[in-house]
Design an enzyme around this catalytic site. Sequence first.
Site, PDB file in Angstrom:
ATOM      1  N   LEU A 126       0.848  -1.198   0.000  1.00 36.07           N
ATOM      2  CA  LEU A 126       0.000   0.000   0.000  1.00 36.07           C
ATOM      3  C   LEU A 126       0.883   1.248   0.000  1.00 36.07           C
ATOM      4  O   LEU A 126       0.754   2.120  -0.844  1.00 36.07           O
ATOM      5  CB  LEU A 126      -0.915  -0.015   1.239  1.00 36.07           C
ATOM      6  CG  LEU A 126      -1.861   1.173   1.422  1.00 36.07           C
ATOM      7  CD1 LEU A 126      -2.905   1.219   0.304  1.00 36.07           C
ATOM      8  CD2 LEU A 126      -2.578   1.111   2.772  1.00 36.07           C
ATOM      9  N   THR A 127       1.839   1.277   0.933  1.00 36.13           N
ATOM     10  CA  THR A 127       2.675   2.462   1.133  1.00 36.13           C
ATOM     11  C   THR A 127       3.596   2.705  -0.059  1.00 36.13           C
ATOM     12  O   THR A 127       4.098   1.765  -0.676  1.00 36.13           O
ATOM     13  CB  THR A 127       3.497   2.268   2.428  1.00 36.13           C
ATOM     14  OG1 THR A 127       2.575   2.043   3.493  1.00 36.13           O
ATOM     15  CG2 THR A 127       4.344   3.479   2.748  1.00 36.13           C
ATOM     16  N   GLU A 128       3.816   3.967  -0.354  1.00 35.55           N
ATOM     17  CA  GLU A 128       4.696   4.356  -1.469  1.00 35.55           C
ATOM     18  C   GLU A 128       5.656   5.437  -0.986  1.00 35.55           C
ATOM     19  O   GLU A 128       5.452   6.016   0.084  1.00 35.55           O
ATOM     20  CB  GLU A 128       3.840   4.883  -2.629  1.00 35.55           C
ATOM     21  CG  GLU A 128       2.862   3.838  -3.149  1.00 35.55           C
ATOM     22  CD  GLU A 128       2.158   4.275  -4.425  1.00 35.55           C
ATOM     23  OE1 GLU A 128       2.389   5.408  -4.902  1.00 35.55           O
ATOM     24  OE2 GLU A 128       1.369   3.449  -4.938  1.00 35.55           O
ATOM     25  N   PRO A 129       6.656   5.781  -1.817  1.00 38.47           N
ATOM     26  CA  PRO A 129       7.588   6.831  -1.379  1.00 38.47           C
ATOM     27  C   PRO A 129       6.866   8.121  -0.980  1.00 38.47           C
ATOM     28  O   PRO A 129       7.271   8.800  -0.046  1.00 38.47           O
ATOM     29  CB  PRO A 129       8.480   7.043  -2.613  1.00 38.47           C
ATOM     30  CG  PRO A 129       8.430   5.738  -3.349  1.00 38.47           C
ATOM     31  CD  PRO A 129       7.071   5.161  -3.091  1.00 38.47           C
ATOM     32  N   ASN A 130       5.751   8.448  -1.663  1.00 37.37           N
ATOM     33  CA  ASN A 130       5.037   9.700  -1.356  1.00 37.37           C
ATOM     34  C   ASN A 130       3.648   9.465  -0.763  1.00 37.37           C
ATOM     35  O   ASN A 130       2.808  10.366  -0.798  1.00 37.37           O
ATOM     36  CB  ASN A 130       4.894  10.547  -2.631  1.00 37.37           C
ATOM     37  CG  ASN A 130       6.245  10.984  -3.152  1.00 37.37           C
ATOM     38  OD1 ASN A 130       7.108  11.407  -2.390  1.00 37.37           O
ATOM     39  ND2 ASN A 130       6.460  10.829  -4.454  1.00 37.37           N
ATOM     40  N   GLY A 132       1.930   7.489   2.637  1.00 37.96           N
ATOM     41  CA  GLY A 132       1.923   6.605   3.818  1.00 37.96           C
ATOM     42  C   GLY A 132       0.589   6.759   4.521  1.00 37.96           C
ATOM     43  O   GLY A 132      -0.389   6.105   4.177  1.00 37.96           O
ATOM     44  N   ARG A 273      20.701  -6.368  40.289  1.00 33.31           N
ATOM     45  CA  ARG A 273      21.631  -5.231  40.326  1.00 33.31           C
ATOM     46  C   ARG A 273      21.498  -4.499  41.670  1.00 33.31           C
ATOM     47  O   ARG A 273      20.389  -4.127  42.072  1.00 33.31           O
ATOM     48  CB  ARG A 273      21.289  -4.278  39.167  1.00 33.31           C
ATOM     49  CG  ARG A 273      22.035  -2.978  39.182  1.00 33.31           C
ATOM     50  CD  ARG A 273      23.480  -3.150  38.773  1.00 33.31           C
ATOM     51  NE  ARG A 273      24.133  -1.858  38.627  1.00 33.31           N
ATOM     52  CZ  ARG A 273      25.418  -1.710  38.409  1.00 33.31           C
ATOM     53  NH1 ARG A 273      26.210  -2.774  38.296  1.00 33.31           N
ATOM     54  NH2 ARG A 273      25.943  -0.523  38.284  1.00 33.31           N
ATOM     55  N   GLU A 368       1.653   0.815  10.055  1.00 35.25           N
ATOM     56  CA  GLU A 368       0.254   0.354  10.141  1.00 35.25           C
ATOM     57  C   GLU A 368      -0.664   1.346  10.864  1.00 35.25           C
ATOM     58  O   GLU A 368      -1.493   0.971  11.689  1.00 35.25           O
ATOM     59  CB  GLU A 368       0.184  -1.041  10.762  1.00 35.25           C
ATOM     60  CG  GLU A 368       0.885  -2.053   9.876  1.00 35.25           C
ATOM     61  CD  GLU A 368       0.218  -3.393   9.856  1.00 35.25           C
ATOM     62  OE1 GLU A 368      -1.008  -3.445  10.007  1.00 35.25           O
ATOM     63  OE2 GLU A 368       0.933  -4.381   9.666  1.00 35.25           O
TER      64      GLU A 368
HETATM   65  N1  CAA Z   1     -13.259  -1.553   6.494  1.00 32.03           N
HETATM   66  C1  CAA Z   1     -14.081  -1.368   5.421  1.00 32.03           C
HETATM   67  N2  CAA Z   1     -14.398  -0.141   4.902  1.00 32.03           N
HETATM   68  C2  CAA Z   1     -13.825   0.926   5.501  1.00 32.03           C
HETATM   69  C3  CAA Z   1     -12.960   0.808   6.607  1.00 32.03           C
HETATM   70  C4  CAA Z   1     -12.699  -0.490   7.105  1.00 32.03           C
HETATM   71  N3  CAA Z   1     -11.904  -0.630   8.154  1.00 32.03           N
HETATM   72  N4  CAA Z   1     -12.554   2.040   6.974  1.00 32.03           N
HETATM   73  C5  CAA Z   1     -13.149   2.900   6.134  1.00 32.03           C
HETATM   74  N5  CAA Z   1     -13.918   2.221   5.247  1.00 32.03           N
HETATM   75  C6  CAA Z   1     -14.747   2.786   4.201  1.00 32.03           C
HETATM   76  C7  CAA Z   1     -15.705   3.812   4.802  1.00 32.03           C
HETATM   77  O1  CAA Z   1     -16.931   3.218   5.213  1.00 32.03           O
HETATM   78  C8  CAA Z   1     -15.938   4.773   3.657  1.00 32.03           C
HETATM   79  O2  CAA Z   1     -16.887   4.237   2.774  1.00 32.03           O
HETATM   80  P1  CAA Z   1     -17.903   5.227   1.943  1.00 32.03           P
HETATM   81  O3  CAA Z   1     -17.033   6.142   1.153  1.00 32.03           O
HETATM   82  O4  CAA Z   1     -18.711   4.287   1.114  1.00 32.03           O
HETATM   83  O5  CAA Z   1     -18.678   5.946   2.988  1.00 32.03           O
HETATM   84  C9  CAA Z   1     -14.578   4.748   2.944  1.00 32.03           C
HETATM   85  O6  CAA Z   1     -13.928   3.537   3.303  1.00 32.03           O
HETATM   86  C10 CAA Z   1     -13.688   5.921   3.322  1.00 32.03           C
HETATM   87  O7  CAA Z   1     -13.507   5.828   4.718  1.00 32.03           O
HETATM   88  P2  CAA Z   1     -13.106   7.080   5.587  1.00 32.03           P
HETATM   89  O8  CAA Z   1     -13.923   8.277   5.194  1.00 32.03           O
HETATM   90  O9  CAA Z   1     -13.127   6.645   7.005  1.00 32.03           O
HETATM   91  O10 CAA Z   1     -11.630   7.336   5.096  1.00 32.03           O
HETATM   92  P3  CAA Z   1     -10.703   8.483   5.545  1.00 32.03           P
HETATM   93  O11 CAA Z   1     -10.251   9.180   4.327  1.00 32.03           O
HETATM   94  O12 CAA Z   1     -11.295   9.274   6.654  1.00 32.03           O
HETATM   95  O13 CAA Z   1      -9.449   7.660   6.159  1.00 32.03           O
HETATM   96  C11 CAA Z   1      -7.433   7.591   7.449  1.00 32.03           C
HETATM   97  C12 CAA Z   1      -8.436   8.422   6.668  1.00 32.03           C
HETATM   98  C13 CAA Z   1      -8.069   7.003   8.698  1.00 32.03           C
HETATM   99  C14 CAA Z   1      -6.337   8.553   7.860  1.00 32.03           C
HETATM  100  C15 CAA Z   1      -6.899   6.440   6.579  1.00 32.03           C
HETATM  101  O14 CAA Z   1      -6.443   6.935   5.351  1.00 32.03           O
HETATM  102  C16 CAA Z   1      -5.783   5.699   7.283  1.00 32.03           C
HETATM  103  O15 CAA Z   1      -6.027   4.806   8.090  1.00 32.03           O
HETATM  104  N6  CAA Z   1      -4.496   6.039   6.994  1.00 32.03           N
HETATM  105  C17 CAA Z   1      -3.364   5.311   7.521  1.00 32.03           C
HETATM  106  C18 CAA Z   1      -2.838   4.346   6.515  1.00 32.03           C
HETATM  107  C19 CAA Z   1      -1.877   3.345   7.114  1.00 32.03           C
HETATM  108  O16 CAA Z   1      -2.085   2.850   8.198  1.00 32.03           O
HETATM  109  N7  CAA Z   1      -0.817   3.035   6.391  1.00 32.03           N
HETATM  110  C20 CAA Z   1       0.124   2.033   6.795  1.00 32.03           C
HETATM  111  C21 CAA Z   1       0.389   1.094   5.654  1.00 32.03           C
HETATM  112  S1  CAA Z   1       0.890  -0.543   6.023  1.00 32.03           S
HETATM  113  C22 CAA Z   1       2.524  -0.545   6.404  1.00 32.03           C
HETATM  114  O17 CAA Z   1       2.883   0.142   7.304  1.00 32.03           O
HETATM  115  C23 CAA Z   1       3.536  -1.372   5.595  1.00 32.03           C
HETATM  116  C24 CAA Z   1       3.716  -2.813   5.973  1.00 32.03           C
HETATM  117  O18 CAA Z   1       4.247  -3.606   5.187  1.00 32.03           O
HETATM  118  C25 CAA Z   1       3.260  -3.348   7.247  1.00 32.03           C
END
Ligand code: CAA
Length: 405
Positions: A126-130, A132, A273, A368
């Site tokens: 999911l994550t990309e350079p630009n 997160g 200790r 995450e």
């Molecule tokens: N399950 C299913 N649907 C979901 C959901 C869930 N958990 N959460 C949201 N949705 C749905 C919502 O119902 C909504 O649907 P509708 O448009 O039909 O109403 C839609 O998705 C959009 O949801 P939100 O409005 O809640 O979305 P948002 O824009 O407010 O989300 C955010 C913002 C919470 C900041 C979110 O973008 C987020 O969690 N960002 C963090 C991303 C992240 O954790 N990245 C880490 C990547 S993984 C990693 O680290 C690499 C690795 O290898 C481990």
Amino acid sequence: MIDFEYTSEQNMVAKMVRELAAREFAPHIKEWDEKAIFDPGTLPKLAGQGILGLSTPEKYGGAGFDYVSLGLACEELEYVDTALRVILSVHIGLVTLPILTWGNEKQRTKYLPDLASGKRIGAFGLTEPNAGSDVVALETKAEKDGDGWLISGEKMWISLADVADTFLVFAWTDQDKRKKRDHSGISAFVIERGMPGITTASIHGKLGVRAGNTGSISMDRVKVGPEHVLGEVGEGFKIAMFCLDQGRFTVGWGATGLVKACLDASVSYALSRVTFGVPIGHHQLIKEMIGNMKVNYEASRLLNLQAAWMKNKGLRCTKETAQAKWFACNASEKSASDCVQIHGAYGFSNEFPAERFYRNAKGAVIYEGAREIQALMAADYALGFRTDKPTRKSLPPHPYPENWQ
Ligand code: CAA
């Protein structure tokens, strides 16, 4: 009725993982961490005990254990090292459970038995350079090509990137929607190593989780058929959020294991200790740090258990999972810092594991869902700006119903 006791099955899983980790991984972890080596033998050892298929229903070749068991396995693995738990977070949380939930029957039968046996290893792109925290800022695109797609883009900070062969990746399938930041233009794809155009690389020089593999995935016009789309076209954002519900769950449980590791190491050191004529555990300021670890361990465990209980019931628990992850990861960072402090100068050296705990703990308040994202989510729930609506697909409740979906 509230029951705080683990079942005999859950205890059995915890014991099995604890013994495996103590026997096979603990004796080597200091060396792997120092040399920043991901030991490829780790995966077959986990697979050999059925741990990679712990949460996969028996129908698809897994062990079919419940979500408390998955959590306990994460706790036990991270007690030894964070890098071990990351394997389950990615392979089970971010790939297996999403394919189980969002995949069609053909995709489930193609991928789940191999993921459960370790014949395939999953990674999550999911994550990309630009992009997160801001998921819709991702730039990877999938252009229509006949009835299939050509995927191009770059994924970064991907756990297991260089060892996995089955990648769940997210790309814009609608460029007009991308310009409007409309998440319904994002789709999810399962792609496989060996498809022309996919290359992976490892990232070196990390602060922590050095015994784990982290890397990047490059996709250059990777040609896939429609059968590689997970869920419906346009459901990618929701699937990504669903994945994070499962990934964060495993991270929260893992962080609880790290708090326990810090607590046990601190207690052991504080009893041996001696300063000012007594073991340092008799000094009040040391007691305060140890007391904090103890209560943080119990509180983290209870928050995680609440999320696991909801998952077992088939209830959506985005809020509970995010809060458990937030609390437990903050607790592990604080506990690890205090663990170093209690060890004094020895904590500053790698003679004791405290410094490794400290470096490892920093990752989980970033990946995450960074600490700041979890804080904003918790506040938005409290303020009524965010509610968890039912979704088109939901995690199967446990015990897995025979004719589920
Ligand atoms: N399950 C299913 N649907 C979901 C959901 C869930 N958990 N959460 C949201 N949705 C749905 C919502 O119902 C909504 O649907 P509708 O448009 O039909 O109403 C839609 O998705 C959009 O949801 P939100 O409005 O809640 O979305 P948002 O824009 O407010 O989300 C955010 C913002 C919470 C900041 C979110 O973008 C987020 O969690 N960002 C963090 C991303 C992240 O954790 N990245 C880490 C990547 S993984 C990693 O680290 C690499 C690795 O290898 C481990």
